[in-house]
Design a protein around this motif. Sequence first.
Motif, PDB file in Angstrom:
ATOM      1  N   GLU A   1      30.076 -62.886  15.048  1.00  0.00           N
ATOM      2  CA  GLU A   1      29.370 -62.314  16.191  1.00  0.00           C
ATOM      3  C   GLU A   1      28.672 -63.467  16.903  1.00  0.00           C
ATOM      4  OE1 GLU A   1      29.623 -59.331  17.272  1.00  0.00           O
ATOM      5  OE2 GLU A   1      30.848 -58.641  15.595  1.00  0.00           O
ATOM      6  N   THR A   2      29.368 -64.007  17.896  1.00  0.00           N
ATOM      7  CA  THR A   2      28.936 -65.251  18.513  1.00  0.00           C
ATOM      8  C   THR A   2      27.662 -65.069  19.329  1.00  0.00           C
ATOM      9  OG1 THR A   2      31.258 -65.849  18.665  1.00  0.00           O
ATOM     10  CG2 THR A   2      29.708 -67.189  19.919  1.00  0.00           C
ATOM     11  N   SER A   3      26.706 -65.946  19.099  1.00  0.00           N
ATOM     12  CA  SER A   3      25.504 -66.020  19.923  1.00  0.00           C
ATOM     13  C   SER A   3      25.438 -67.415  20.504  1.00  0.00           C
ATOM     14  CB  SER A   3      24.252 -65.726  19.088  1.00  0.00           C
ATOM     15  OG  SER A   3      24.152 -66.642  18.007  1.00  0.00           O
ATOM     16  N   PHE A   4      25.196 -67.509  21.811  1.00  0.00           N
ATOM     17  CA  PHE A   4      25.215 -68.789  22.498  1.00  0.00           C
ATOM     18  C   PHE A   4      23.806 -69.295  22.760  1.00  0.00           C
ATOM     19  CE2 PHE A   4      29.447 -67.317  24.341  1.00  0.00           C
ATOM     20  CZ  PHE A   4      30.174 -68.081  23.440  1.00  0.00           C
ATOM     21  N   LEU A   5      23.689 -70.598  22.734  1.00  0.00           N
ATOM     22  CA  LEU A   5      22.445 -71.256  23.145  1.00  0.00           C
ATOM     23  C   LEU A   5      22.809 -72.626  23.701  1.00  0.00           C
ATOM     24  CD1 LEU A   5      21.906 -73.431  20.622  1.00  0.00           C
ATOM     25  CD2 LEU A   5      21.238 -71.330  19.490  1.00  0.00           C
ATOM     26  N   VAL A   6      21.824 -73.321  24.233  1.00  0.00           N
ATOM     27  CA  VAL A   6      22.093 -74.637  24.821  1.00  0.00           C
ATOM     28  C   VAL A   6      22.420 -75.629  23.706  1.00  0.00           C
ATOM     29  CG1 VAL A   6      21.176 -76.521  26.208  1.00  0.00           C
ATOM     30  CG2 VAL A   6      20.553 -74.145  26.748  1.00  0.00           C
ATOM     31  N   VAL A   7      23.572 -76.284  23.829  1.00  0.00           N
ATOM     32  CA  VAL A   7      24.041 -77.196  22.786  1.00  0.00           C
ATOM     33  C   VAL A   7      24.419 -78.526  23.430  1.00  0.00           C
ATOM     34  CG1 VAL A   7      25.769 -77.595  21.003  1.00  0.00           C
ATOM     35  CG2 VAL A   7      24.921 -75.283  21.412  1.00  0.00           C
ATOM     36  N   SER A   8      24.007 -79.623  22.809  1.00  0.00           N
ATOM     37  CA  SER A   8      24.433 -80.945  23.244  1.00  0.00           C
ATOM     38  C   SER A   8      25.664 -81.346  22.454  1.00  0.00           C
ATOM     39  CB  SER A   8      23.316 -81.972  23.028  1.00  0.00           C
ATOM     40  OG  SER A   8      23.825 -83.290  23.188  1.00  0.00           O
ATOM     41  N   LEU A   9      26.770 -81.565  23.134  1.00  0.00           N
ATOM     42  CA  LEU A   9      27.985 -81.967  22.429  1.00  0.00           C
ATOM     43  C   LEU A   9      27.862 -83.347  21.819  1.00  0.00           C
ATOM     44  CD1 LEU A   9      30.950 -80.614  24.625  1.00  0.00           C
ATOM     45  CD2 LEU A   9      29.799 -79.562  22.671  1.00  0.00           C
ATOM     46  N   GLU A  10      26.998 -84.193  22.371  1.00  0.00           N
ATOM     47  CA  GLU A  10      26.779 -85.506  21.766  1.00  0.00           C
ATOM     48  C   GLU A  10      26.081 -85.360  20.425  1.00  0.00           C
ATOM     49  OE1 GLU A  10      25.188 -88.550  24.115  1.00  0.00           O
ATOM     50  OE2 GLU A  10      26.791 -88.479  25.625  1.00  0.00           O
ATOM     51  N   GLU A  11      25.114 -84.458  20.347  1.00  0.00           N
ATOM     52  CA  GLU A  11      24.443 -84.213  19.065  1.00  0.00           C
ATOM     53  C   GLU A  11      25.414 -83.584  18.068  1.00  0.00           C
ATOM     54  OE1 GLU A  11      21.013 -81.868  19.823  1.00  0.00           O
ATOM     55  OE2 GLU A  11      19.986 -83.418  21.009  1.00  0.00           O
ATOM     56  N   ILE A  12      26.250 -82.681  18.546  1.00  0.00           N
ATOM     57  CA  ILE A  12      27.270 -82.093  17.681  1.00  0.00           C
ATOM     58  C   ILE A  12      28.183 -83.190  17.131  1.00  0.00           C
ATOM     59  CG2 ILE A  12      29.348 -80.634  17.683  1.00  0.00           C
ATOM     60  CD1 ILE A  12      26.917 -78.950  17.651  1.00  0.00           C
ATOM     61  N   MET A  13      28.586 -84.112  17.994  1.00  0.00           N
ATOM     62  CA  MET A  13      29.501 -85.175  17.585  1.00  0.00           C
ATOM     63  C   MET A  13      28.852 -86.076  16.533  1.00  0.00           C
ATOM     64  SD  MET A  13      32.559 -86.089  17.965  1.00  0.00           S
ATOM     65  CE  MET A  13      32.784 -84.937  19.317  1.00  0.00           C
ATOM     66  N   ALA A  14      27.592 -86.406  16.718  1.00  0.00           N
ATOM     67  CA  ALA A  14      26.902 -87.255  15.735  1.00  0.00           C
ATOM     68  C   ALA A  14      26.853 -86.572  14.375  1.00  0.00           C
ATOM     69  CB  ALA A  14      25.495 -87.568  16.234  1.00  0.00           C
ATOM     70  N   GLU A  15      26.605 -85.268  14.369  1.00  0.00           N
ATOM     71  CA  GLU A  15      26.552 -84.518  13.105  1.00  0.00           C
ATOM     72  C   GLU A  15      27.922 -84.464  12.438  1.00  0.00           C
ATOM     73  OE1 GLU A  15      25.533 -79.972  11.571  1.00  0.00           O
ATOM     74  OE2 GLU A  15      25.042 -80.586  13.628  1.00  0.00           O
ATOM     75  N   VAL A  16      28.976 -84.257  13.254  1.00  0.00           N
ATOM     76  CA  VAL A  16      30.338 -84.174  12.716  1.00  0.00           C
ATOM     77  C   VAL A  16      30.731 -85.504  12.059  1.00  0.00           C
ATOM     78  CG1 VAL A  16      32.774 -84.021  13.378  1.00  0.00           C
ATOM     79  CG2 VAL A  16      31.121 -82.351  14.250  1.00  0.00           C
ATOM     80  N   LEU A  17      30.411 -86.605  12.703  1.00  0.00           N
ATOM     81  CA  LEU A  17      30.780 -87.908  12.154  1.00  0.00           C
ATOM     82  C   LEU A  17      30.043 -88.193  10.846  1.00  0.00           C
ATOM     83  CD1 LEU A  17      31.031 -90.134  15.365  1.00  0.00           C
ATOM     84  CD2 LEU A  17      32.821 -88.884  14.153  1.00  0.00           C
ATOM     85  N   THR A  18      28.830 -87.655  10.697  1.00  0.00           N
ATOM     86  CA  THR A  18      28.105 -87.810   9.430  1.00  0.00           C
ATOM     87  C   THR A  18      28.855 -87.107   8.312  1.00  0.00           C
ATOM     88  OG1 THR A  18      26.000 -87.956  10.595  1.00  0.00           O
ATOM     89  CG2 THR A  18      25.934 -87.354   8.261  1.00  0.00           C
ATOM     90  N   HIS A  19      29.347 -85.868   8.602  1.00  0.00           N
ATOM     91  CA  HIS A  19      30.103 -85.121   7.579  1.00  0.00           C
ATOM     92  C   HIS A  19      31.413 -85.812   7.219  1.00  0.00           C
ATOM     93  CE1 HIS A  19      27.182 -82.030   7.678  1.00  0.00           C
ATOM     94  NE2 HIS A  19      27.552 -81.466   8.839  1.00  0.00           N
ATOM     95  N   LEU A  20      32.017 -86.511   8.178  1.00  0.00           N
ATOM     96  CA  LEU A  20      33.325 -87.120   7.957  1.00  0.00           C
ATOM     97  C   LEU A  20      33.233 -88.621   7.654  1.00  0.00           C
ATOM     98  CD1 LEU A  20      35.325 -85.424  10.872  1.00  0.00           C
ATOM     99  CD2 LEU A  20      35.427 -84.850   8.433  1.00  0.00           C
ATOM    100  N   GLN A  21      32.044 -89.074   7.265  1.00  0.00           N
ATOM    101  CA  GLN A  21      31.854 -90.515   7.085  1.00  0.00           C
ATOM    102  C   GLN A  21      32.787 -91.088   6.027  1.00  0.00           C
ATOM    103  OE1 GLN A  21      29.704 -92.313   9.135  1.00  0.00           O
ATOM    104  NE2 GLN A  21      30.945 -93.974   8.265  1.00  0.00           N
ATOM    105  N   LEU A  22      32.980 -90.365   4.925  1.00  0.00           N
ATOM    106  CA  LEU A  22      33.828 -90.879   3.840  1.00  0.00           C
ATOM    107  C   LEU A  22      35.262 -91.105   4.288  1.00  0.00           C
ATOM    108  CD1 LEU A  22      34.118 -91.743   0.914  1.00  0.00           C
ATOM    109  CD2 LEU A  22      34.492 -89.335   0.293  1.00  0.00           C
ATOM    110  N   PRO A  23      35.978 -90.103   4.864  1.00  0.00           N
ATOM    111  CA  PRO A  23      37.356 -90.384   5.308  1.00  0.00           C
ATOM    112  C   PRO A  23      37.404 -91.402   6.443  1.00  0.00           C
ATOM    113  CG  PRO A  23      36.662 -88.180   6.008  1.00  0.00           C
ATOM    114  CD  PRO A  23      35.630 -88.675   5.038  1.00  0.00           C
ATOM    115  N   ILE A  24      36.349 -91.482   7.245  1.00  0.00           N
ATOM    116  CA  ILE A  24      36.326 -92.494   8.310  1.00  0.00           C
ATOM    117  C   ILE A  24      36.306 -93.893   7.699  1.00  0.00           C
ATOM    118  CG2 ILE A  24      34.937 -93.471  10.183  1.00  0.00           C
ATOM    119  CD1 ILE A  24      34.051 -90.614  10.866  1.00  0.00           C
ATOM    120  N   ASP A  25      35.452 -94.076   6.664  1.00  0.00           N
ATOM    121  CA  ASP A  25      35.376 -95.375   6.010  1.00  0.00           C
ATOM    122  C   ASP A  25      36.673 -95.692   5.296  1.00  0.00           C
ATOM    123  OD1 ASP A  25      32.806 -95.644   6.927  1.00  0.00           O
ATOM    124  OD2 ASP A  25      31.864 -94.935   5.057  1.00  0.00           O
ATOM    125  N   GLU A  26      37.255 -94.687   4.632  1.00  0.00           N
ATOM    126  CA  GLU A  26      38.484 -94.916   3.864  1.00  0.00           C
ATOM    127  C   GLU A  26      39.645 -95.333   4.766  1.00  0.00           C
ATOM    128  OE1 GLU A  26      39.117 -91.311   1.778  1.00  0.00           O
ATOM    129  OE2 GLU A  26      37.732 -91.810   0.122  1.00  0.00           O
TER     130      GLU A  26
END
Length: 522
Positions: free
Chosen positions: A350-375
């Motif tokens: 049940e989607t609820s929308f709010l103001v989102v910064s895609l740059e902040e989203i991108m920074a968070e995503v790269l933190t989660h994927l840091q291991l395969p990025i390094d590998e």
Amino acid sequence: MPLTALDPAQVLSYIQEGAMTAILYCEPIFQDEQVIDFQYVWGNQKASEYSGLLPGQLRQSTMLEIFPNIRTSGIFSRYVQAWEQNQPQRFEREYVMNDRVWWLDVSVIRQGKGIVITALDITASKEIRRQLQQQTAVLQTIVDYCPSGLMLLDAVRNPAGDIIDFRYMLTNPANAQVTGLSVEQMTGRLLLDLFPGSYSEGMFQRIVEVTETGEIQQFEHHYQGDDMDVWINATIVKINDNQTLFTFQDITTLKQQQLALREQAQLVAASNQELKKSNEDLERFAYVASHDMKAPLRKIKAFADILRHQQQEQWDERTLDFIDRIQKSAAQLMGLVDGLLQFSIVSNWETSFLVVSLEEIMAEVLTHLQLPIDETGATITWQNLPRIIGNPILLSELFQNLIANALKYRHPDRRPVISISGEQITGAELPDRLNAVSDPNGPAVWWQITVADNGIGFDMKYQDEIFHPFRRLHTQRDYEGIGIGLATVKRITEKHRGYITVQSRPGAGTSFYLYLKEYLIV
């Protein structure tokens, strides 16, 4: 003064000088007792004008000397007949003199020793009649070939002056085609005799109202009387105190198409509703099934681990291989269940929308994927990413899946390079395949978010298949995975009322394009 009191010579003088009609008196000329010509004895002023001769010259001339062509045209024989048989003649003839064309109304009677010829100039009236005939012919052509049905109706009244019927004065083939009666069968006949259903259909009363009030009526009507079932777009106009013009267009085919489209739209809407309910049921089932399947899968994996590690010394190499296969299959099935559960959660969110910064989203995503990025030694850059109205959890899942997909399908001969960028575009710059499905009343400006990599790419004939759940272009041995990531990306994009497309080429990388409408931008 009585006519008998006038001097005949004086009367003749009046006729000669003032009459608008040419008057000639001539006597026959005989040869072997046959009339071979006529000698002009006298003629009035108008006769001199027609002949182009002075009165003295006219009396010295014969008919055939002045008008030789009347012998071959048959007019001379009529003069002879008037003399010999004493039969009056009346005819019209064309008369050409000095490059001028006249039409004359000629009368011939025998009088005494000769014949009296009177000729009235009817050129003007002849021209008027010719013009009227041409106009009539043009009007008849218009009536005959007009695609609209046409009826000129004359009111029939009772002694009290009330309209009790209408008589067909004029109609055309277009009306005949609709009614099934010929033009001849309708012309002169009464409306209610031919089409009694027009009374019960209310058509008769409409014609009466226009005839009595003069107010034009335009309307659409479904006529179902007199063995007809037609839709018409009609106009009724009063012509004069007693006549009314009824014109119409047969719109039966158009109406049938409209009704068919309406029924089809209703069927499509009903089918879509059923499909939506079916999809919702399937998604609930997938959620429940995948959730409930995880417990037995965990037990299978746990028991296989016990067999593999705690009692390893009891098994030979073949048995250990079987146990390894059980563990791998259980892990793969667990991945499938997790993917199915993830896809189901996204679908039912049940989607609820709010103001989102895609740059902040991108920074968070790269933190989660840091291991395969390094590998993999990957390089990831982004620029000009907007702030939008969206769901942060779903958008994180979207970009995480796209980047993970680029890392997985990297080229074996080079390090992954992934770039993410945003660009505002107009509706005219949308890909052709999206112009057909996008809302024409929507905003003219969109955001295009591009995720491009330099990986192995794929053949564009699979551009639609890659977004289907569990659809894989490679074997499990070549690339691990369950084929749910891009399907999830597409579903999340749709939940944000956007679109996703892809461009790729084997060995040359892949670019995914997300399109979001401007009204989602802040």
